[in-house]
Design a protein around this motif. Structure first.
Motif, PDB file in Angstrom:
ATOM      1  N   THR A   1      37.506  36.457 -31.642  1.00 39.31           N
ATOM      2  CA  THR A   1      37.717  35.014 -31.582  1.00 39.31           C
ATOM      3  C   THR A   1      36.368  34.310 -31.695  1.00 39.31           C
ATOM      4  OG1 THR A   1      37.456  34.796 -29.184  1.00 39.31           O
ATOM      5  CG2 THR A   1      39.633  35.430 -29.994  1.00 39.31           C
ATOM      6  N   SER A   2      36.424  32.997 -31.761  1.00 36.87           N
ATOM      7  CA  SER A   2      35.201  32.196 -31.863  1.00 36.87           C
ATOM      8  C   SER A   2      34.625  31.829 -30.502  1.00 36.87           C
ATOM      9  CB  SER A   2      35.490  30.910 -32.647  1.00 36.87           C
ATOM     10  OG  SER A   2      36.480  30.141 -31.974  1.00 36.87           O
ATOM     11  N   THR A   3      35.297  32.225 -29.416  1.00 38.77           N
ATOM     12  CA  THR A   3      34.827  31.884 -28.073  1.00 38.77           C
ATOM     13  C   THR A   3      33.617  32.736 -27.711  1.00 38.77           C
ATOM     14  OG1 THR A   3      37.067  31.303 -27.389  1.00 38.77           O
ATOM     15  CG2 THR A   3      35.464  31.717 -25.644  1.00 38.77           C
ATOM     16  N   ALA A   4      32.605  32.113 -27.129  1.00 38.03           N
ATOM     17  CA  ALA A   4      31.380  32.823 -26.745  1.00 38.03           C
ATOM     18  C   ALA A   4      31.357  33.044 -25.233  1.00 38.03           C
ATOM     19  CB  ALA A   4      30.146  32.036 -27.171  1.00 38.03           C
ATOM     20  N   LEU A   5      30.670  34.091 -24.832  1.00 37.60           N
ATOM     21  CA  LEU A   5      30.462  34.402 -23.416  1.00 37.60           C
ATOM     22  C   LEU A   5      28.963  34.425 -23.156  1.00 37.60           C
ATOM     23  CD1 LEU A   5      31.494  35.329 -20.623  1.00 37.60           C
ATOM     24  CD2 LEU A   5      31.310  37.683 -21.462  1.00 37.60           C
ATOM     25  N   LEU A   6      28.512  33.627 -22.158  1.00 32.58           N
ATOM     26  CA  LEU A   6      27.094  33.560 -21.799  1.00 32.58           C
ATOM     27  C   LEU A   6      26.878  34.247 -20.461  1.00 32.58           C
ATOM     28  CD1 LEU A   6      27.289  31.375 -24.028  1.00 32.58           C
ATOM     29  CD2 LEU A   6      25.652  30.023 -22.711  1.00 32.58           C
ATOM     30  N   THR A   7      25.824  35.060 -20.380  1.00 30.31           N
ATOM     31  CA  THR A   7      25.494  35.772 -19.139  1.00 30.31           C
ATOM     32  C   THR A   7      23.986  35.784 -18.944  1.00 30.31           C
ATOM     33  OG1 THR A   7      27.391  37.223 -19.540  1.00 30.31           O
ATOM     34  CG2 THR A   7      25.805  37.895 -17.849  1.00 30.31           C
TER      35      THR A   7
ATOM     36  N   GLU B   1      22.130  36.203 -22.355  1.00 31.87           N
ATOM     37  CA  GLU B   1      22.792  36.904 -23.443  1.00 31.87           C
ATOM     38  C   GLU B   1      23.953  36.061 -23.959  1.00 31.87           C
ATOM     39  OE1 GLU B   1      23.930  40.823 -22.382  1.00 31.87           O
ATOM     40  OE2 GLU B   1      21.892  41.465 -21.868  1.00 31.87           O
ATOM     41  N   VAL B   2      24.058  36.002 -25.283  1.00 32.28           N
ATOM     42  CA  VAL B   2      25.102  35.213 -25.929  1.00 32.28           C
ATOM     43  C   VAL B   2      25.984  36.168 -26.715  1.00 32.28           C
ATOM     44  CG1 VAL B   2      25.622  33.325 -27.499  1.00 32.28           C
ATOM     45  CG2 VAL B   2      23.550  33.237 -26.083  1.00 32.28           C
ATOM     46  N   ASN B   3      27.210  36.326 -26.281  1.00 36.50           N
ATOM     47  CA  ASN B   3      28.166  37.191 -26.976  1.00 36.50           C
ATOM     48  C   ASN B   3      29.223  36.307 -27.610  1.00 36.50           C
ATOM     49  OD1 ASN B   3      29.778  39.210 -27.907  1.00 36.50           O
ATOM     50  ND2 ASN B   3      30.321  40.039 -25.909  1.00 36.50           N
ATOM     51  N   GLY B   4      28.958  35.912 -28.840  1.00 40.38           N
ATOM     52  CA  GLY B   4      29.872  35.040 -29.551  1.00 40.38           C
ATOM     53  C   GLY B   4      29.266  34.615 -30.869  1.00 40.38           C
ATOM     54  N   PRO B   5      30.109  34.261 -31.849  1.00 38.94           N
ATOM     55  CA  PRO B   5      29.612  33.942 -33.185  1.00 38.94           C
ATOM     56  C   PRO B   5      29.056  32.531 -33.281  1.00 38.94           C
ATOM     57  CG  PRO B   5      31.983  33.713 -33.125  1.00 38.94           C
ATOM     58  CD  PRO B   5      31.581  34.208 -31.772  1.00 38.94           C
ATOM     59  N   GLY B   6      28.241  32.317 -34.303  1.00 41.44           N
ATOM     60  CA  GLY B   6      27.737  30.986 -34.602  1.00 41.44           C
ATOM     61  C   GLY B   6      26.249  30.851 -34.396  1.00 41.44           C
TER      62      GLY B   6
ATOM     63  N   THR C   1      22.088  23.083 -22.577  1.00 45.63           N
ATOM     64  CA  THR C   1      23.364  23.111 -23.283  1.00 45.63           C
ATOM     65  C   THR C   1      23.199  23.839 -24.604  1.00 45.63           C
ATOM     66  OG1 THR C   1      24.022  21.004 -22.279  1.00 45.63           O
ATOM     67  CG2 THR C   1      25.245  21.731 -24.219  1.00 45.63           C
ATOM     68  N   LEU C   2      23.917  24.944 -24.769  1.00 54.46           N
ATOM     69  CA  LEU C   2      23.940  25.687 -26.027  1.00 54.46           C
ATOM     70  C   LEU C   2      25.195  25.298 -26.795  1.00 54.46           C
ATOM     71  CD1 LEU C   2      22.926  29.299 -24.898  1.00 54.46           C
ATOM     72  CD2 LEU C   2      21.477  27.343 -25.409  1.00 54.46           C
ATOM     73  N   THR C   3      25.062  25.106 -28.091  1.00 52.45           N
ATOM     74  CA  THR C   3      26.198  24.752 -28.936  1.00 52.45           C
ATOM     75  C   THR C   3      26.390  25.829 -29.990  1.00 52.45           C
ATOM     76  OG1 THR C   3      25.761  22.390 -28.593  1.00 52.45           O
ATOM     77  CG2 THR C   3      27.201  22.993 -30.429  1.00 52.45           C
ATOM     78  N   LEU C   4      27.599  26.406 -30.042  1.00 53.08           N
ATOM     79  CA  LEU C   4      27.965  27.401 -31.042  1.00 53.08           C
ATOM     80  C   LEU C   4      29.303  27.005 -31.650  1.00 53.08           C
ATOM     81  CD1 LEU C   4      26.593  29.129 -28.452  1.00 53.08           C
ATOM     82  CD2 LEU C   4      26.925  30.988 -30.081  1.00 53.08           C
TER      83      LEU C   4
END
Length: 746
Positions: A276-282, A303-308, A351-354
């Motif tokens: 999916t296009s949803t990202a997970l930030l840790t 860590e950014v696990n998601g597309p974009g 704020t991160l935007t993907l």
């Protein structure tokens, strides 16, 4: 009689696996060492076949304990003594049986081993040595294996010719692709080829190359080869076959040969497939700290696990950078240099935007001067709270001088005492620490007698006691702290930091407290009482207030209290109006302005409370009081059986009279102990018994007499936890301090 036997014109022995006599050793055809040739630019040669006759180990070890024999394999390719991977794969009957091993029989000793060559176009010119190892094992009845023999087949491959290019360099060093399964493939990316003359470039077939003057050659073992010439920029595209792969990470590479350093240079390729296009930030919260001119905050990663593609917005005191490490994607976050910030606490959000979706990361940054005080300047500190250890920073050219101007108080009449202490410390690795609370704990007054708080009896002794029985303890210790940073050679660089009116109470910091209201019970656990019990509700409060008493969750009554200039108090509560099974709660509230509603009083965020659980009465009742870690009076009713043994230490001398030896008693010293059983108590109350056993002194108090029995807890151990029990009964041993040599207690 003559027999005419016609012979073959060219006689020879016939051969079969059954009739063949045992071989003395292995036989290989072609015989080693064998040399092959390969010209750079040619297609990979066909498989190299090695006809093999295996030694008959079954016959050779006929008298052994081995029940079977098996062969395992190994292989090694070297160039100039260095191992070289990826040029060969072993095939054939023996290799097919790996890794468990090729089991020998009398019928399978003749086999063909094959060597398949792979990616020779990536190899450098030179003479390569290929070694194939055959390891023979004997298998015992318990399936254990013993190595019996090792045979090595050795051949050479001479790779010659000119390399496709004098020099090929690929840039950048890596590229990253992201793809959401089911959506359009990501756009092509470009990379640069720096070359002189013709070159060959290979890429794993998960990708395709185009552009420039590249011409596709062939695909061999999953690698597509292209030929081109001179420097150029080319396109690399993710192949549609990636849609067939499971969700996850994938790696690949492109190779171009660089003759200048005699190796193929890779361009690393990374692919991340997302569902999916949803990202997970840790993580989503970062905490930083810096000490001005001493230590800066280090960068931390999210860590950014998601597309974009990542874009970000952040406070001006934050620096952000996107980092690609292989297929891992992260954002490096770091505060700016502390020289550009004033000391204090900074809070903000990055704020991160993907793909048009915003994700927030909370940031907390503390900037300190040379002193990390650790202490509260506005509320009460506790002498045994290790979180209040102070830390000082400076270069090793300095020393730190600590000055403590201490005011501490007696229990009675609020008489003050003063003391000034100074300490000089060096710095190790630009750092020194000091535990102010530990120093104060050794100075502050102790509760040496219950008479210091007018509590020789549990009965009411004043008119005010009839309304509410309050006793006053000591006032919090007050400290003025001076921290001098003294330069070892240049006094002009000395500097001083001062703190005034730091307040301390003895003991550990309770697990829950307010700035203006503190319940002096570290654990805050429920307590066991009976209808004949008395208990001390000990607390700190600065302003006029009310305690509220609840029974089984229902409000009973208020207890109004005016502290005056005192701060630490004990409220004695009687439980004679309650029945077994009742739950009694006494609440201490923080300050409020105006009129407090019922809902405000019921909100647990506004009060601290002590809960008492009423057990049945017992035939025995002793109220044992002791000085707890906060140096206030704790009381618990003991309802179990007791013993009062006496011990006598007799002093005697021998005398002689009329030729007879006689013994004469000249002195006696009497000591008396007391063993009291707690009766049934809650499992949580074991912590309170530990407090009693750790106390320096204790007393037995009564509501029918003002006669106080002084005790010293002397248990060396007790059963702290028993997982099989929900309630406990423990026996505590005391020494009794007798008032005179003739006194005994019964």
């Amino acid at each position: 009689m003559a027999y005419n036997i016609e012979l073959h014109s060219e006689p020879e022995f016939s051969s079969s696996s059954v009739s063949r006599p045992p071989s003395a050793d292995w036989e290989f055809s072609p015989s080693p060492p064998y040399t092959m040739n390969y010209e750079i630019g040619d297609a990979d040669p066909s498989n190299f076949e090695i006809d093999t006759i295996i030694h008959d180990y079954i016959t050779s070890y006929a008298d052994s304990d081995y029940v079977s024999f098996k062969i395992k394999t190994s292989s090694l390719v070297t160039l100039g003594g260095e191992a070289y991977e990826g040029l060969m794969e072993l095939e054939g009957e023996i290799q097919d049986a790996q890794p468990t091993g090729y089991v020998l029989s009398e019928e399978n000793l003749e086999v063909t081993n094959e060597v398949a060559f792979t990616n020779l176009f990536l190899a450098l010119p030179g003479l390569y040595n290929f070694k194939i190892g055959f390891l023979v094992y004997g298998v015992l009845e318990d399936d254990s294996e013993e190595l019996l023999d090792t045979k090595i087949y050795f051949f050479r491959l001479l790779i010659s010719g000119e390399t496709p290019s004098e020099s090929v360099v690929l840039s950048p060093e890596s590229l990253n692709f992201e793809h959401i399964v089911g959506e359009s493939l990501p756009a092509s990316q470009t990379f640069n080829i720096s070359a002189t003359g013709t070159f060959i470039i290979g890429v794993v077939d998960r990708f395709a190359l185009s552009g420039g003057n590249l011409v596709f050659q062939e695909t061999v073992d999953g690698i597509s080869k292209y030929q081109g010439s001179d420097s150029q920029t080319v396109n690399i595209t993710l192949a549609i076959t990636i849609e067939l792969e499971p969700i996850g990470y994938y790696t690949g590479f492109a190779y171009g040969y660089n003759a200048a350093i005699s190796e193929w240079l890779p361009l690393d390729l990374y692919v991340q497939l997302y569902e999916t296009s949803t990202a997970l930030l840790t993580p989503t919260f970062l905490e930083f700290s810096a000490i001005k001119n001493i230590r800066e905050a280090e960068a931390q990663s999210v860590e950014v696990n998601g597309p974009g593609t990542i874009t970000f917005a952040h406070p001006t005191w934050i620096i952000c950078e996107v980092i690609y490490d292989g297929f891992l994607k992260s954002v490096s976050i770091k505060p700016i240099n502390s020289d550009d910030l004033t000391a204090g606490t900074y809070e903000g959000v990055v704020t991160l935007t993907l793909l048009g979706v915003d994700y927030e990361i909370e940031i907390l940054h503390n900037v300190y001067e040379n002193v990390v005080l650790g202490l509260s300047e506005d509320s009460i500190n506790f002498t045994k709270d290790h979180d209040t250890i102070s830390t000082f920073y400076e270069s090793v050219d300095f020393q730190v001088q600590i000055s403590l101007d201490i005011t501490y108080y007696n229990y009675k009449y609020r008489v003050s005492n003063s003391r000034v202490l100074e300490y000089l410390m060096g710095l190790f690795a630009s750092k020194a620490t000091f535990f102010i609370g530990e120093v104060l704990d050794n100075i502050m007054k102790e509760l040496l007698s219950v008479s210091l708080i007018d509590m020789e009896t549990l009965a009411n002794t004043t008119v005010a006691d009839e309304t509410a029985y309050f006793r006053t303890y000591y006032a919090p210790c007050e400290v003025d702290l001076g921290i001098s940073f003294l330069h070892k050679s240049n006094p002009e660089l000395n500097h001083v930091v001062n703190y005034t009116d730091l307040k301390f109470i003895s003991g550990r910091k309770p697990k829950r407290m307010f700035t203006d209201a503190i319940l002096l019970n570290y654990y805050g656990e429920d307590l066991r009482v009976t209808p004949s019990s008395y208990a001390m509700f000990n607390f700190y409060k600065e302003s006029n207030h009310r305690l509220r008493v609840y029974k089984n969750g229902e409000f009973e009554y208020n207890i109004n209290h005016a502290p005056g200039y005192n701060r630490l108090f004990g409220y004695r509560h009687k439980f004679n109006t309650y029945s077994p099974g009742d739950v009694v709660e006494i609440r201490l509230y923080k300050d409020y302005e105006g009129f407090a509603t019922t809902s405000w009083f019921d909100d647990s965020a506004n009060y601290l409370s002590q809960i008492y659980r009423v057990f049945p009465e017992s035939n025995q009742s002793f109220h044992v009081a002791w000085e707890n870690e906060h140096r206030v009076l704790e009381i618990m009713e003991f309802t179990g059986e007791f013993k009062l043994p006496l011990e006598y230490d007799n002093t005697t001398v021998k005398s002689y009279q009329d030729f007879l030896e006689k013994l004469k008693k000249v002195d006696v010293k009497r000591t008396q102990n007391m063993f009291i059983n707690t009766g049934f108590i809650l499992k949580e109350n074991v912590k309170r018994i530990d407090g009693l056993l750790s106390a320096k002194r204790a007393w037995i108090l009564s509501d029918s007499s003002d006669s106080v029995v002084e005790l010293i807890p002397v248990n060396k151990k007790f059963e702290n936890v028993d997982s099989t029990l929900e309630i406990y009964e423990l026996t505590v041993e005391f020494n009794i301090n007798l008032n005179n040599d003739s006194e005994i207690h019964t």
